[in-house]
Design an enzyme around this catalytic site. Structure first.
Site, short mmCIF file in Angstrom:
data_model
loop_
_atom_site.label_atom_id
_atom_site.label_comp_id
_atom_site.label_asym_id
_atom_site.label_seq_id
_atom_site.Cartn_x
_atom_site.Cartn_y
_atom_site.Cartn_z
CE LYS A 54 -3.76 -2.62 2.22
NZ LYS A 54 -4.34 -3.00 3.47
CD GLN A 98 -3.51 -4.67 6.50
OE1 GLN A 98 -3.18 -3.70 5.62
NE2 GLN A 98 -3.91 -5.63 6.15
CG ASP A 121 -9.48 -0.45 4.59
OD1 ASP A 121 -9.73 -0.70 3.40
OD2 ASP A 121 -9.07 -1.20 5.37
#
Ligand code: NAP
Length: 294
Positions: A54, A98, A121
């Protein structure tokens, strides 16, 4: 084989080129450089690889990229405090924590601390609610990737029978909302659904996100249907080799389907680039400039 293969890598490469161009525009017109902050807690090797990819992708697109790595012993309060610091940092437009987090840290506490405007997200309840209301700008990355693949492969899916197998917050629920918004007739299946083969046989579009290797069989699929395989499962085959397979039995399904995504190289290729799309949109939103259309 009858199905045409949906090449996720090619679609992701095309989106990447558009994002690079829009990033250049955003900087030239408004002096804005999108910023992504990643937060990793602990030393899970798979998570380390995901986060590194990422950051690398963000940098390659011309974004600012910062990474915070906390020890597996970090407390929930420390993670929440870091998220709040990043919420207040103007050069950070997107925050990616994460998952999964170590067991002693409640994901809800961390997500509740996250500014929804920076939730790239799209996992906070605010962003889930905006999706339900048809007003979301930040949409969960893998479902968004699936919708881009469907749009570019099938065009208008209005009226199509779409079956989503799996109802997770991360994938199944937002995917069903997006399909509904695109005017598909949506059925959601899960572990308590009766007669999954029957549900599959009437679907024009099957989206499988179950987490069980090769679970959907070729003889469940309607001839010509579009099959999107979200699953990523590592198996050891009869010859002792480890390899990735999806939730769909690929070879036999490709004999009947009209279109199919491979694993790897299908949906998975779209997820990171959709995260970057969200970061670009978040940057524009936070500076109240017109949202880039990508
Ligand atoms: P999850 O949270 O474990 O959810 C799995 C879903 O499958 C649940 O809703 C479950 O039903 C349903 N299910 C389980 N057994 C079933 C059965 N026998 N029949 C019908 N439905 C069944 O998983 P997830 O996070 O959504 O991920 C699913 C898969 O997608 C995994 O392989 C994951 O690795 C992959 N994935 C890939 C990406 C990517 O490409 N980047 C992103 C996200 C996920 P219940 O709700 O009833 O338990």
């Amino acid at each position: 084989m009858t199905a045409s293969i949906i090449d996720g890598k090619a679609h992701a490469t095309a989106l990447r080129a558009k994002l690079i161009a829009k990033t250049v525009d955003l900087k030239a017109e408004y002096g804005i450089v999108p910023g992504l902050a990643t937060v990793l807690v602990g030393d899970d090797p798979a998570s380390e690889v995901y986060v590194r990819n990422k950051n690398k992708t963000a940098e390659a697109l011309g974004f600012k990229s910062v990474h915070h790595h906390l020890a597996s012993t970090a407390s929930e309060a420390e993670v929440v405090s870091l998220v709040k610091t990043l919420n207040a940092e103007p050069s950070v437009h997107g925050i990616l924590v994460q998952l999964p987090l170590p067991k002693h840290i409640r994901e809800e506490s961390v997500l509740d601390a996250l500014d929804p405007a920076k939730d790239v997200d799209a996992l906070t309840p605010i962003n889930a609610g905006l999706l339900l209301s048809g007003r979301a700008h930040l949409v969960s990355c893998t479902p968004m990737g699936v919708m881009i693949l469907l749009r570019e492969t099938l065009g208008d899916i209005g009226g199509a029978e779409a079956l989503v197998i799996g109802r997770s917050l991360l994938f199944g629920k937002p995917a069903a909302q997006l399909l509904l918004a695109a005017n598909a007739t949506v059925t959601m299946a899960h572990s308590r659904s009766r007669d999954l083969p029957l549900l599959c046989r009437r679907a024009d579009i099957i989206v499988a996100a179950i987490g069980k290797p090769e679970f959907v069989r070729g003889n469940w699929v309607k001839p010509g249907a579009c099959v999107i395989d979200v699953g990523i499962n590592r198996i050891v085959d009869a010859s002792g080799h480890s390899r990735l397979v999806g939730d769909v039995a690929y070879a036999e399904t490709a004999e009947v389907a009209g279109h199919i995504t491979p694993v790897p190289g299908g949906v998975g290729a779209m997820t990171i680039i959709c995260l970057m799309r969200n970061t670009l949109i978040a940057a524009a939103m936070q500076h109240a400039v017109p949202l880039p259309v990508v």
